[in-house]
Design an enzyme around this catalytic site. Structure first.
Site, PDB file in Angstrom:
ATOM      1  N   ARG A 164       0.849  -1.204   0.000  1.00  0.00           N
ATOM      2  CA  ARG A 164       0.000   0.000   0.000  1.00  0.00           C
ATOM      3  C   ARG A 164       0.880   1.248   0.000  1.00  0.00           C
ATOM      4  O   ARG A 164       0.607   2.228  -0.682  1.00  0.00           O
ATOM      5  CB  ARG A 164      -0.966   0.010   1.187  1.00  0.00           C
ATOM      6  CG  ARG A 164      -1.740   1.314   1.278  1.00  0.00           C
ATOM      7  CD  ARG A 164      -3.001   1.313   2.148  1.00  0.00           C
ATOM      8  NE  ARG A 164      -2.986   0.395   3.252  1.00  0.00           N
ATOM      9  CZ  ARG A 164      -2.299   0.585   4.388  1.00  0.00           C
ATOM     10  NH1 ARG A 164      -1.581   1.669   4.565  1.00  0.00           N
ATOM     11  NH2 ARG A 164      -2.342  -0.325   5.349  1.00  0.00           N
ATOM     12  N   TYR A 221     -16.683  18.275 -13.599  1.00  0.00           N
ATOM     13  CA  TYR A 221     -17.084  16.882 -13.836  1.00  0.00           C
ATOM     14  C   TYR A 221     -18.179  16.469 -12.830  1.00  0.00           C
ATOM     15  O   TYR A 221     -18.096  16.816 -11.642  1.00  0.00           O
ATOM     16  CB  TYR A 221     -15.848  15.979 -13.689  1.00  0.00           C
ATOM     17  CG  TYR A 221     -16.160  14.512 -13.781  1.00  0.00           C
ATOM     18  CD1 TYR A 221     -16.497  13.937 -15.006  1.00  0.00           C
ATOM     19  CD2 TYR A 221     -16.134  13.707 -12.657  1.00  0.00           C
ATOM     20  CE1 TYR A 221     -16.800  12.590 -15.097  1.00  0.00           C
ATOM     21  CE2 TYR A 221     -16.426  12.350 -12.743  1.00  0.00           C
ATOM     22  CZ  TYR A 221     -16.766  11.803 -13.959  1.00  0.00           C
ATOM     23  OH  TYR A 221     -17.073  10.475 -14.037  1.00  0.00           O
ATOM     24  N   ASP A 223      -7.836  19.617 -13.067  1.00  0.00           N
ATOM     25  CA  ASP A 223      -8.185  18.323 -13.650  1.00  0.00           C
ATOM     26  C   ASP A 223      -7.777  18.369 -15.123  1.00  0.00           C
ATOM     27  O   ASP A 223      -8.396  19.059 -15.930  1.00  0.00           O
ATOM     28  CB  ASP A 223      -9.701  18.097 -13.490  1.00  0.00           C
ATOM     29  CG  ASP A 223     -10.145  16.732 -14.009  1.00  0.00           C
ATOM     30  OD1 ASP A 223      -9.489  16.195 -14.920  1.00  0.00           O
ATOM     31  OD2 ASP A 223     -11.173  16.222 -13.506  1.00  0.00           O
ATOM     32  N   LYS A 254      -9.255   7.638 -19.013  1.00  0.00           N
ATOM     33  CA  LYS A 254      -9.555   8.252 -20.301  1.00  0.00           C
ATOM     34  C   LYS A 254      -8.327   8.179 -21.221  1.00  0.00           C
ATOM     35  O   LYS A 254      -7.854   7.099 -21.495  1.00  0.00           O
ATOM     36  CB  LYS A 254     -10.046   9.683 -20.067  1.00  0.00           C
ATOM     37  CG  LYS A 254     -11.063   9.813 -18.915  1.00  0.00           C
ATOM     38  CD  LYS A 254     -12.375   9.100 -19.167  1.00  0.00           C
ATOM     39  CE  LYS A 254     -13.238   8.955 -17.924  1.00  0.00           C
ATOM     40  NZ  LYS A 254     -13.560  10.201 -17.243  1.00  0.00           N
TER      41      LYS A 254
HETATM   42  C1  LIG Z   1     -13.939  10.516 -15.889  1.00  0.00           C
HETATM   43  C2  LIG Z   1     -13.531  11.791 -15.290  1.00  0.00           C
HETATM   44  C3  LIG Z   1     -13.259  11.880 -13.917  1.00  0.00           C
HETATM   45  C4  LIG Z   1     -13.451  10.716 -12.973  1.00  0.00           C
HETATM   46  O1  LIG Z   1     -12.558   9.691 -13.214  1.00  0.00           O
HETATM   47  P1  LIG Z   1     -12.871   8.141 -12.895  1.00  0.00           P
HETATM   48  O2  LIG Z   1     -11.651   7.448 -13.389  1.00  0.00           O
HETATM   49  O3  LIG Z   1     -14.103   7.772 -13.659  1.00  0.00           O
HETATM   50  O4  LIG Z   1     -13.089   8.025 -11.432  1.00  0.00           O
HETATM   51  C5  LIG Z   1     -12.815  13.090 -13.437  1.00  0.00           C
HETATM   52  N1  LIG Z   1     -12.671  14.177 -14.238  1.00  0.00           N
HETATM   53  C6  LIG Z   1     -12.934  14.129 -15.557  1.00  0.00           C
HETATM   54  C7  LIG Z   1     -12.749  15.345 -16.379  1.00  0.00           C
HETATM   55  C8  LIG Z   1     -13.371  12.935 -16.123  1.00  0.00           C
HETATM   56  O5  LIG Z   1     -13.648  12.905 -17.426  1.00  0.00           O
END
Ligand SMILES: *Cc1c(COP(=O)(O)O)cnc(C)c1O
Length: 384
Positions: free
Chosen positions: A50, A102, A174, A199
């Site tokens: 961890r 988001y 982000d 993504k």
């Molecule tokens: C998908 C997404 C998230 C969340 O990520 P997960 O891997 O689904 O938990 C956060 N910010 C943006 C811009 C996203 O497209």
């Protein structure tokens, strides 16, 4: 000392290009949860997985290097990265964040952090005066997402960083939509860069993962402490999948973003399309700013059809993209924010953010752009 290679080369030629012990060209997956200590008095680098695992460490070093940071952290999802980073805050702190954040971050901030006594104000982040006017005595964090999801609004990163310095706040960004291939917020002064690596970084719709990167050493130590405290770590198999995906990040992003510009340009001239949101279009309000802080507008765009009925007909007729939640994959993904990414947002909040019932989001994949356009043409005809 590492050579200062171009981004594309850095994706492949890093400290872990070959395994030092075996020469393996693919990073070994260390499935060990614990590590034998050879010396009673002095423990080795790894003790319990961890806190640290050699496979996870490779992804963490790689993303730190690609973002121009000093420390990276791999999480079990984007939301795990985001929620853990929010824990740098304490009770009675206040966050100023972008209105079209988001959906999952919206849910976390409005329904979880509020219970812990961490308050927030949503602002139009493209308006620096509005950001400044909403900074309070106890504001500790300015939270950005640019381009925003799904209306692709561009935030002035340098401008927000300047405000954060003035009022002694952290800045988080982000960076899921652009990745370090196109935008490196740490170089513009941002404190914490966050990713849903599910993504573009992963890129193949086969792994759920999150990443966080910092430049400041002290902040790195605090985040490492939280990562270990919450245990929101990424498993080793998923670390390996993510590493494999990241090797082709540059070529995928280049191809898909060129395609996105082509499709956005084509859609903006189509009579059945009310509006196109893509900061790579010269008449987009974010065009100049986007050019000043990122090397592309990315591979995601949104467009608005007449209404829900037109969207339904279009989605039923379209053949090439998958119709799904998510983005940033080798296959093009068409999403309906109203019932997908922004389903957690009450309808009136959605409408206020321009996420109408006619809005569709497209993440361009690696198909032939000609095929995608031909497919959209026939689907738009049937949406009438
Ligand atoms: C998908 C997404 C998230 C969340 O990520 P997960 O891997 O689904 O938990 C956060 N910010 C943006 C811009 C996203 O497209």
């Amino acid at each position: 000392m590492e050579k200062d290679f171009h981004f594309q080369t850095k994706l492949l030629h890093n400290n872990h290009k070959v395994d030092k012990g075996t020469g393996a060209v693919s990073v070994p997956i260390h499935h060990s949860s614990t590590f034998h200590q050879f010396d009673f008095d002095t423990f080795g680098k790894y003790d319990y997985a961890r806190s640290g695992n050699p496979t996870r460490e490779v992804v963490e070093e790689a993303i730190a290097q690609l973002e121009g940071g000093t420390r990276g952290f791999a999480f079990s999802s984007g939301m795990a990265a985001i929620s853990t980073a929010f824990m740098l805050l304490s009770k009675d702190d206040h966050i100023v964040l972008t209105k079209d954040v988001y959906g999952g971050t919206f849910r976390l901030v409005t329904r979880v952090l509020t219970r812990l006594g961490i308050d927030h104000t949503f602002v139009d982040m493209t308006n620096l005066e509005e950001v400044e006017a909403n900074i309070k005595e106890n504001t500790k964090l300015l939270y950005m997402e640019t381009p925003s999801n799904p209306t692709m609004k561009v935030t002035d990163i340098r401008g927000v960083v300047e405000l954060a310095k003035k009022y002694d706040c952290y800045t988080f960004l982000d960076n899921t939509f652009l990745t370090p291939a196109f935008q490196r917020p740490l170089e513009l002064g941002v404190d914490v860069v966050l990713h849903s690596a599910t993504k573009f970084l992963g890129g193949h719709s086969d792994v759920v993962a999150g990443l966080a990167v910092v430049k400041d050493e002290e902040l790195g130590n605090e985040l490492a402490f939280l990562h270990n405290s919450f245990g929101t770590i990424l498993g080793v198999q998923d670390c390996w999948l993510l590493l494999r995906g990241m090797k082709t990040l540059s070529v995928r992003m280049e191809y898909s973003s060129k395609g996105a510009l082509e499709i956005a340009t084509w859609l903006s001239k189509h009579e059945a399309v009310k509006k196109v949101y893509y900061p790579g279009l010269e008449d987009d309000p974010g065009y100049t700013l986007q050019k000043s802080q990122a090397s592309s507008a990315g591979a995601v765009l949104s467009f608005e059809l007449e209404d829900r009925e037109a969207v339904k007909k279009f989605v039923d007729a379209v053949e090439v993209p998958v119709f799904a939640v998510s983005l940033g994959a080798v296959e093009s993904i068409l999403s309906y924010p109203a019932t997908m990414s922004h389903a957690a947002m009450p309808p009136e909040e959605r409408e206020a953010r321009g996420i109408s019932d006619g809005l569709l989001r497209l993440s361009v994949g690696l198909e032939s752009i000609e095929d995608l356009i031909a497919d959209f043409e026939q689907a738009l005809r049937s949406s009438k």
